[in-house]
Write a protein that holds these residues in place. Structure first.
Motif, PDB file in Angstrom:
ATOM      1  N   MET A 112      50.967 -26.708  16.924  1.00 40.09           N
ATOM      2  CA  MET A 112      51.855 -26.525  17.969  1.00 40.09           C
ATOM      3  C   MET A 112      53.024 -27.445  17.655  1.00 40.09           C
ATOM      4  SD  MET A 112      52.018 -25.199  21.244  1.00 40.09           S
ATOM      5  CE  MET A 112      50.274 -25.181  22.121  1.00 40.09           C
ATOM      6  N   LYS A 113      52.787 -28.529  17.105  1.00 40.95           N
ATOM      7  CA  LYS A 113      54.251 -29.474  16.907  1.00 40.95           C
ATOM      8  C   LYS A 113      55.082 -28.872  16.175  1.00 40.95           C
ATOM      9  CE  LYS A 113      56.437 -33.509  17.481  1.00 40.95           C
ATOM     10  NZ  LYS A 113      57.087 -33.641  18.930  1.00 40.95           N
ATOM     11  N   GLU A 114      54.618 -28.332  15.023  1.00 40.21           N
ATOM     12  CA  GLU A 114      55.542 -27.852  13.931  1.00 40.21           C
ATOM     13  C   GLU A 114      56.206 -26.467  14.704  1.00 40.21           C
ATOM     14  OE1 GLU A 114      52.923 -28.608   9.792  1.00 40.21           O
ATOM     15  OE2 GLU A 114      52.546 -27.020  11.232  1.00 40.21           O
ATOM     16  N   ALA A 115      55.516 -25.623  15.501  1.00 41.93           N
ATOM     17  CA  ALA A 115      56.244 -24.643  16.034  1.00 41.93           C
ATOM     18  C   ALA A 115      57.112 -25.033  16.996  1.00 41.93           C
ATOM     19  CB  ALA A 115      55.090 -23.788  16.826  1.00 41.93           C
ATOM     20  N   ALA A 116      56.899 -25.878  17.941  1.00 43.35           N
ATOM     21  CA  ALA A 116      58.110 -26.414  18.845  1.00 43.35           C
ATOM     22  C   ALA A 116      59.181 -26.905  18.059  1.00 43.35           C
ATOM     23  CB  ALA A 116      57.331 -27.623  19.562  1.00 43.35           C
ATOM     24  N   LEU A 117      59.005 -27.556  16.984  1.00 42.70           N
ATOM     25  CA  LEU A 117      60.263 -28.391  16.030  1.00 42.70           C
ATOM     26  C   LEU A 117      60.891 -27.022  15.559  1.00 42.70           C
ATOM     27  CD1 LEU A 117      58.593 -31.460  14.711  1.00 42.70           C
ATOM     28  CD2 LEU A 117      60.501 -31.270  16.291  1.00 42.70           C
ATOM     29  N   VAL A 118      60.166 -26.274  14.885  1.00 45.40           N
ATOM     30  CA  VAL A 118      61.016 -25.256  14.129  1.00 45.40           C
ATOM     31  C   VAL A 118      61.722 -24.457  15.149  1.00 45.40           C
ATOM     32  CG1 VAL A 118      60.560 -23.064  13.262  1.00 45.40           C
ATOM     33  CG2 VAL A 118      59.427 -24.811  12.126  1.00 45.40           C
ATOM     34  N   LEU A 119      61.142 -23.969  16.182  1.00 44.36           N
ATOM     35  CA  LEU A 119      61.749 -23.094  17.276  1.00 44.36           C
ATOM     36  C   LEU A 119      63.131 -23.643  17.957  1.00 44.36           C
ATOM     37  CD1 LEU A 119      58.891 -21.266  19.075  1.00 44.36           C
ATOM     38  CD2 LEU A 119      60.341 -20.299  17.233  1.00 44.36           C
ATOM     39  N   LYS A 120      62.947 -24.968  17.839  1.00 42.16           N
ATOM     40  CA  LYS A 120      64.085 -26.024  18.525  1.00 42.16           C
ATOM     41  C   LYS A 120      65.318 -25.705  17.575  1.00 42.16           C
ATOM     42  CE  LYS A 120      65.714 -30.458  20.071  1.00 42.16           C
ATOM     43  NZ  LYS A 120      65.000 -31.785  20.336  1.00 42.16           N
ATOM     44  N   GLY A 121      64.851 -26.104  16.181  1.00 46.53           N
ATOM     45  CA  GLY A 121      66.033 -25.808  15.070  1.00 46.53           C
ATOM     46  C   GLY A 121      66.562 -24.707  14.977  1.00 46.53           C
ATOM     47  N   LEU A 122      65.659 -23.597  15.190  1.00 44.42           N
ATOM     48  CA  LEU A 122      66.275 -22.277  14.964  1.00 44.42           C
ATOM     49  C   LEU A 122      66.853 -21.765  16.407  1.00 44.42           C
ATOM     50  CD1 LEU A 122      63.153 -20.485  13.278  1.00 44.42           C
ATOM     51  CD2 LEU A 122      65.555 -21.342  12.152  1.00 44.42           C
ATOM     52  N   GLU A 123      66.797 -22.693  17.157  1.00 44.40           N
ATOM     53  CA  GLU A 123      67.729 -22.220  18.402  1.00 44.40           C
ATOM     54  C   GLU A 123      66.921 -21.087  19.119  1.00 44.40           C
ATOM     55  OE1 GLU A 123      71.898 -22.201  17.959  1.00 44.40           O
ATOM     56  OE2 GLU A 123      72.106 -24.062  17.229  1.00 44.40           O
ATOM     57  N   ALA A 124      65.718 -21.206  19.130  1.00 47.36           N
ATOM     58  CA  ALA A 124      65.022 -19.953  20.087  1.00 47.36           C
ATOM     59  C   ALA A 124      64.905 -20.309  21.400  1.00 47.36           C
ATOM     60  CB  ALA A 124      63.596 -19.936  19.397  1.00 47.36           C
ATOM     61  N   ARG A 125      64.784 -19.234  22.154  1.00 42.92           N
ATOM     62  CA  ARG A 125      64.657 -19.403  23.732  1.00 42.92           C
ATOM     63  C   ARG A 125      63.157 -19.759  24.008  1.00 42.92           C
ATOM     64  NH1 ARG A 125      65.354 -13.039  24.164  1.00 42.92           N
ATOM     65  NH2 ARG A 125      62.833 -12.499  23.731  1.00 42.92           N
ATOM     66  N   ALA A 126      63.179 -20.317  25.135  1.00 37.66           N
ATOM     67  CA  ALA A 126      61.926 -20.783  25.975  1.00 37.66           C
ATOM     68  C   ALA A 126      61.053 -21.426  24.937  1.00 37.66           C
ATOM     69  CB  ALA A 126      61.084 -19.313  26.457  1.00 37.66           C
TER      70      ALA A 126
END
Length: 401
Positions: A112-126
């Motif tokens: 979950m931590k990896e997913a949150a950091l990747v999505l933040k870095g990729l500028e994903a939504r929600a």
């Protein structure tokens, strides 16, 4: 490196390495494939109506069930190049391999931590909600399933992911190779990804993201060369880190990488004779090949616009001339830089914009076909005419040399 080549390579590299910069269009997800493990299956086609629906990776195309395990490897012969106060280099490695039977425990895609950091870095939504979905992506591999194979019977492929993204970004490709009888080692190059989960609840973030000029990218390349050779030592040495290490045929080892992982493949091969064949998937060659060149088989797979001859990345034409063994230069129409990993499968649902006209499942299908054919030819000596000429099955594929 000439000023013109340097400028072109850096311009292309900046566009390709900055996976956090959005572009346009989207892919779709694909159906799950493993036997039921008792967990609820959600169709990805209902995402619009059910935002909580899980993602799923496409079914592998080989005949074998897939097993996977995770290794924590520590190289105490060198300090970490990005955080020198850490006196040893820690690496997280996922292995995928043909299994005797599914274990009944579906492997997780990422933490979950990896997913949150990747999505933040990729500028994903929600990000918080989508981190749950991404981390729970349905894989096709069984956790710690018993490996299938005979002593020294399985070829090995090492995968190096793109800059800023974790090893899990190449899971769809890894599972497919494993289903066809390969051991696959995916490496997280610590401090070069938005997030890497380490034992003890620790998380390494992207320290290397501060070093995206040419010297920094050269350092990334050299670090990856050292990482890959160390992992190979630990997998094939006298006391292998994996209980199935004895199944690996040390005479049949290859490497494929995405982006700077592909750039690193040439230099890994030059520095480590154990690697018999390599693939660059849409990566700029930041360090020019030496004049003596590379004599072992190499495949260059790229997005059509930037990596066809005369495209924006001049490093391909330069290093192509210095490859003296079997080689192919192939591009895919309708694909872009991020098409060479799993993320087009989820892009639309995550709000990631891609400049790609191919769906996520189609990009995975094409990539699996050509990567698999290359390693079948050069690690198994199996005829693969797919690599010799254009195919009606894949009209988006162009051969340049």
């Amino acid at each position: 490196m000439s000023t013109t080549i340097l400028r072109g390579a850096l311009a292309a590299g900046a566009a390709m390495l900055a996976l956090s910069v959005p572009a346009v269009a989207a892919g779709a997800t694909a159906p799950a494939a493993m036997p039921s493990t008792g967990r609820r299956a959600s169709s990805t086609t209902t995402d619009a109506a059910n935002p909580a629906a899980v993602f799923a990776l496409p079914r592998p195309t080989g005949p074998h069930p897939v097993g996977t395990t995770v290794l924590h490897l520590v190289d105490d012969s060198r300090p970490d190049p990005w955080v020198p106060e850490e006196k040893a280099r820690e690496l997280m490695v996922s292995l995928w391999y043909p299994a005797k039977a599914p274990s009944g425990r579906r492997a997780p895609y990422m933490t979950m931590k990896e997913a949150a950091l990747v999505l933040k870095g990729l500028e994903a939504r929600a990000v918080p909600a989508n981190a749950v979905r991404l981390s729970r992506t349905r894989t096709n591999a069984s956790l710690d399933a018993a490996p299938l194979g005979r002593e020294r019977g399985l070829p090995l492929v090492v995968l190096s992911p793109g800059f800023t993204v974790p090893r899990s970004s190449l899971t769809a490709l890894a599972e497919d190779l494993a289903s066809k009888g390969y051991v696959v080692a995916g490496i997280d190059h610590t401090y070069e990804s938005f997030g890497t989960s380490l034992p003890g609840g620790r998380t390494a973030t992207c320290v290397a993201c501060k070093s995206v000029d040419l010297p920094g990218l050269v350092k990334v390349t050299r670090t990856r060369v050292a990482d890959v050779s160390f992992v190979l030592d630990r997998l094939t040495g006298p006391n292998p880190a994996w209980k199935g290490g004895g199944l690996i045929d040390t005479s049949r080892i290859g490497m494929a990488g995405h982006s700077i992982g592909g750039n690193s493949a040439t230099w890994t091969m030059l520095g480590d004779r154990r690697f018999r064949a390599g693939i660059n998937m849409d990566g700029t060659f930041f360090i020019p090949l030496p004049e003596k060149g590379l004599s072992r088989p190499f495949l260059m797979l790229g997005a059509g616009k930037i990596h066809q001859p005369g495209g924006g990345d001049t490093s391909w034409g330069r290093d192509w001339k210095r490859m003296t063994g079997w080689k192919r230069w192939i591009t895919f129409d309708g694909m872009e830089h991020r098409s060479f990993c799993d993320y087009p499968l989820f892009a639309q649902q995550l709000g990631l914009k891609l400049d790609s006209s191919l769906s996520g499942p189609r990009t995975v299908e094409v990539l699996r076909a050509y990567v698999g054919a290359f390693f079948d030819l050069h690690l198994r000596k199996q005829s693969r005419p797919l690599l010799d000429r254009a195919s009606r099955r894949y009209p988006e594929v162009r051969f340049w040399r």
